[in-house]
Design an enzyme around this catalytic site. Structure first.
Site, PDB file in Angstrom:
ATOM      1  N   SER A 131       0.818  -1.214   0.000  1.00  0.00           N
ATOM      2  CA  SER A 131       0.000   0.000   0.000  1.00  0.00           C
ATOM      3  C   SER A 131       0.843   1.251   0.000  1.00  0.00           C
ATOM      4  CB  SER A 131      -0.856   0.043   1.268  1.00  0.00           C
ATOM      5  OG  SER A 131      -1.753  -1.025   1.310  1.00  0.00           O
TER       6      SER A 131
ATOM      7  N   HIS B 242      -0.786  -2.616  -7.427  1.00  0.00           N
ATOM      8  CA  HIS B 242      -1.576  -2.317  -6.226  1.00  0.00           C
ATOM      9  C   HIS B 242      -3.071  -2.441  -6.520  1.00  0.00           C
ATOM     10  CE1 HIS B 242      -2.581   0.833  -2.892  1.00  0.00           C
ATOM     11  NE2 HIS B 242      -2.764  -0.403  -2.472  1.00  0.00           N
TER      12      HIS B 242
ATOM     13  N   GLU C 251      -3.356   0.249  -9.344  1.00  0.00           N
ATOM     14  CA  GLU C 251      -2.364   1.333  -9.379  1.00  0.00           C
ATOM     15  C   GLU C 251      -1.018   0.670  -9.720  1.00  0.00           C
ATOM     16  OE1 GLU C 251      -1.763   3.187  -5.487  1.00  0.00           O
ATOM     17  OE2 GLU C 251      -1.666   5.168  -6.409  1.00  0.00           O
TER      18      GLU C 251
ATOM     19  N   ASN D   5      -2.982   6.014  -1.426  1.00  0.00           N
ATOM     20  CA  ASN D   5      -2.943   6.119   0.037  1.00  0.00           C
ATOM     21  C   ASN D   5      -2.364   7.430   0.548  1.00  0.00           C
ATOM     22  OD1 ASN D   5      -4.284   3.817   1.003  1.00  0.00           O
ATOM     23  ND2 ASN D   5      -2.624   2.590   0.122  1.00  0.00           N
TER      24      ASN D   5
END
Ligand code: CAA
Ligand code: NAD
Length: 279
Positions: A115, A136, A148, A186
């Site tokens: 993450s 991701h 991602e 994130n």
């Protein structure tokens, strides 16, 4: 293509499931049989739901036949791609990639579903930085469209193209970004969640009110505290720590309440309790 996944928690089991739905031969590894059993029953339930709704033509059993469950790392020797989805803890991931670098055939691509941890550091540990990348997925993997894609410093164009194509074959939309702490997803999402925790700590409102305001007021599908419980408070804390250390700004300081809840074993849905209780 042989598609390896390491870590059979909520993300690894979701990635393995969608890879199998997409026709790949999948190998899924965790450290203990009981985690593999938990993953198998979660995948069975998710596939059952999709089948019931007409979103999956095959039976869940037919999809699961393409998944081999294992505790042995040596089983990944012939893999074309291995996606790592173990705990968000850099030393544990570094150790795994050092080993994988020597276990997986030299042409195999290694990817991390991290993450927030810098892809370039993980790539260096693997010993094959050109064939290393961030892939991701979002939670819950069977329902979320985005992957991602994060290039490390040395990731080759060929590797990036292979991962983009693989994500598309899995029915996902890949979007590329560069290797900075927390990437894009994130870096933006987690400070919002952290601020919601801070609001609980300061008594600004109850968790229900905070989630209600963000759901109804901002049209978010889940309030930030429900989402934190869903992601896992341990994972949220680890991501905030990476942002705080990596970006060096106190605006990313993890909320003390978040830290305390993790210390108390309140990890959200996966432990049965977080901001809410899950019977
Ligand atoms: N597999 C199959 N079906 C599933 C499922 C799964 N894994 N999870 C939920 N469903 C089903 C539900 O059972 C439900 O089915 P019914 O309609 O038959 O009851 C259906 O999907 C819809 O679910 P819900 O009614 O519970 O709720 P919803 O309409 O709100 O949709 C959701 C669920 C898609 C998860 C939605 O709440 C949502 O988008 N939430 C936000 C998710 C999000 O932000 N994810 C990103 C997290 S951050 C991240 O992933 C990155 C990181 O590094 C931390
Ligand atoms: P989780 O706690 O649900 O699962 C982690 C699993 O990894 C556990 O089953 C554990 O037994 C296993 N594991 C630990 N060390 C291992 C090893 N050496 N070999 C094999 N298995 C090992 O965690 P999760 O939520 O699935 O997160 C996994 C990764 O995905 C983390 O890096 C996390 O940051 C990332 N991620 C999480 C989310 C989310 O919403 N939870 C979303 C995107 C990415």
């Amino acid at each position: 293509m042989i598609f390896g996944v390491i870590g059979a928690g909520q993300m690894g089991s979701g990635i393995a499931q969608v890879a199998a739905q997409s026709g790949f031969q999948v190998i899924l590894r965790d450290v203990e049989e009981r985690f593999l059993e938990r993953a198998r029953s979660g995948m069975q339930a998710s596939l059952g739901k999709l089948h019931e709704k007409g979103r999956l033509e095959e039976t869940p059993e037919a999809v699961l036949e393409r998944v081999r469950f294992t505790t042995r790392l040596e089983d990944f020797a012939q893999a074309d791609l291995v996606v790592e989805a173990i705990v968000e803890h850099e030393p544990t991931k570094l150790e795994l990639f050092r080993t994988l670098g020597s276990v997986v055939q030299p042409q195999g691509v290694l990817a991390s579903n991290t993450s927030s941890i810098p892809i370039t550091r993980l790539a260096t540990a693997s010993g094959r930085p050109e064939r290393f990348i961030g892939m991701h997925f979002m939670n819950p993997v069977p329902l979320m469209a985005l992957v991602e894609v994060i290039r490390g410093y040395s990731t080759s164009d060929e590797t990036a193209a292979f991962i983009t194509e693989t994500a598309r074959k899995m029915g996902k939309t890949p979007i590329e970004c560069n290797d900075f702490p927390g990437f894009v997803s994130n870096r933006i999402l987690m400070p919002m969640i952290n601020e919601a925790v801070q609001c609980v700590m300061e008594g600004v409102a109850t968790p229900e009110a905070i989630d209600g305001i963000m759901k109804l007021g901002m049209n978010h599908p889940m309030g930030p505290l429900t989402l934190a419980d869903f992601i896992g408070l341990d994972t949220c804390l680890s991501i905030m720590e990476v942002l705080h250390h990596g970006l060096g700004d106190d605006k990313y300081r993890p909320s003390p309440l978040l830290r305390k809840m993790v210390q108390a074993g309140l990890l959200g849905r996966k432990s049965g309790r977080g901001f809410y209780s899950y019977a």
